[in-house]
Design a protein around this motif. Sequence first.
Motif, PDB file in Angstrom:
ATOM      1  N   LEU A  85       0.829  -1.211   0.000  1.00  0.00           N
ATOM      2  CA  LEU A  85       0.000   0.000   0.000  1.00  0.00           C
ATOM      3  C   LEU A  85       0.862   1.259   0.000  1.00  0.00           C
ATOM      4  O   LEU A  85       0.547   2.234  -0.691  1.00  0.00           O
ATOM      5  N   ARG A  86       1.967   1.245   0.750  1.00  0.00           N
ATOM      6  CA  ARG A  86       2.870   2.396   0.750  1.00  0.00           C
ATOM      7  C   ARG A  86       3.474   2.634  -0.628  1.00  0.00           C
ATOM      8  O   ARG A  86       3.582   3.776  -1.079  1.00  0.00           O
ATOM      9  N   GLY A  92       1.402   7.106  -6.564  1.00  0.00           N
ATOM     10  CA  GLY A  92       0.221   7.899  -6.898  1.00  0.00           C
ATOM     11  C   GLY A  92      -0.952   7.080  -7.398  1.00  0.00           C
ATOM     12  O   GLY A  92      -1.852   7.614  -8.035  1.00  0.00           O
ATOM     13  N   LEU A  93      -0.955   5.787  -7.090  1.00  0.00           N
ATOM     14  CA  LEU A  93      -2.045   4.921  -7.542  1.00  0.00           C
ATOM     15  C   LEU A  93      -3.179   4.831  -6.532  1.00  0.00           C
ATOM     16  O   LEU A  93      -4.320   4.549  -6.907  1.00  0.00           O
ATOM     17  N   VAL A  94      -2.867   5.033  -5.258  1.00  0.00           N
ATOM     18  CA  VAL A  94      -3.889   5.052  -4.209  1.00  0.00           C
ATOM     19  C   VAL A  94      -3.652   6.253  -3.299  1.00  0.00           C
ATOM     20  O   VAL A  94      -2.537   6.770  -3.214  1.00  0.00           O
ATOM     21  N   THR A  95      -4.718   6.668  -2.650  1.00  0.00           N
ATOM     22  CA  THR A  95      -4.596   7.686  -1.607  1.00  0.00           C
ATOM     23  C   THR A  95      -4.933   7.027  -0.281  1.00  0.00           C
ATOM     24  O   THR A  95      -5.748   6.104  -0.214  1.00  0.00           O
ATOM     25  N   ARG A  96      -4.306   7.529   0.754  1.00  0.00           N
ATOM     26  CA  ARG A  96      -4.499   7.019   2.109  1.00  0.00           C
ATOM     27  C   ARG A  96      -5.174   8.118   2.912  1.00  0.00           C
ATOM     28  O   ARG A  96      -4.701   9.248   2.943  1.00  0.00           O
ATOM     29  N   THR A  97      -6.268   7.759   3.569  1.00  0.00           N
ATOM     30  CA  THR A  97      -6.991   8.724   4.391  1.00  0.00           C
ATOM     31  C   THR A  97      -7.054   8.205   5.819  1.00  0.00           C
ATOM     32  O   THR A  97      -7.477   7.073   6.054  1.00  0.00           O
ATOM     33  N   VAL A  98      -6.619   9.044   6.760  1.00  0.00           N
ATOM     34  CA  VAL A  98      -6.655   8.687   8.175  1.00  0.00           C
ATOM     35  C   VAL A  98      -7.771   9.495   8.831  1.00  0.00           C
ATOM     36  O   VAL A  98      -7.798  10.714   8.736  1.00  0.00           O
ATOM     37  N   THR A 111      -6.685   6.455  -7.052  1.00  0.00           N
ATOM     38  CA  THR A 111      -6.607   7.776  -7.664  1.00  0.00           C
ATOM     39  C   THR A 111      -7.044   7.628  -9.128  1.00  0.00           C
ATOM     40  O   THR A 111      -7.306   6.504  -9.596  1.00  0.00           O
ATOM     41  N   GLU A 112      -7.094   8.719  -9.855  1.00  0.00           N
ATOM     42  CA  GLU A 112      -7.400   8.643 -11.290  1.00  0.00           C
ATOM     43  C   GLU A 112      -6.381   7.763 -11.993  1.00  0.00           C
ATOM     44  O   GLU A 112      -6.725   6.954 -12.853  1.00  0.00           O
ATOM     45  N   LEU A 117      -5.236   1.980 -14.259  1.00  0.00           N
ATOM     46  CA  LEU A 117      -4.560   0.689 -14.177  1.00  0.00           C
ATOM     47  C   LEU A 117      -5.504  -0.400 -13.668  1.00  0.00           C
ATOM     48  O   LEU A 117      -5.411  -1.558 -14.084  1.00  0.00           O
ATOM     49  N   HIS A 118      -6.423  -0.032 -12.806  1.00  0.00           N
ATOM     50  CA  HIS A 118      -7.395  -0.961 -12.213  1.00  0.00           C
ATOM     51  C   HIS A 118      -8.131  -1.762 -13.286  1.00  0.00           C
ATOM     52  O   HIS A 118      -8.273  -2.978 -13.170  1.00  0.00           O
TER      53      HIS A 118
END
Length: 147
Positions: A85-86, A92-98, A111-112, A117-118
């Motif tokens: 995940l990191r 820039g493929l995923v965003t992490r929200t805490v 992300t877009e 790629l998804h």
Amino acid sequence: MATMTAAQQRAQSKAQYDAFVAACPSRKLLDRISDKWVTLILSALGSDGSHREGTGCAGEPRAMRYSELARLLAGVSQKMLTQTLRSLERDGLVTRTVTPTVPVTVSYELTELGLSLHVMLRAVKSWAETYMDEVLDNRTTYDSRMP
């Protein structure tokens, strides 16, 4: 000799990417995105949460909590999931929200760039599930011919 702007330099570099060339940086990206955990994580983030054994994950991409991903991805260690995940966040493929709750809630979303790629990785995952029996039969046939 004229100087180039940063945008012009990026465009020139992009035009020169060729994964068949040993020094091309796109090779490292191909190595990363061909990893099984990357494929499964990016596919899972497209899940609607209705995963049932043998049916795959279908639905619109959505954010998922870390714990949801860990449950869905059978066999992934906490360390491997965190590292993957990191690396996806770094690329820039995923965003992490805490979310500051008790306990803290951490979720991940495509992300877009990740969405682009998804679609392809989901197709590869689907292909593997569809043709696994044929591949296993081919392996058996091949192995029976070997001395």
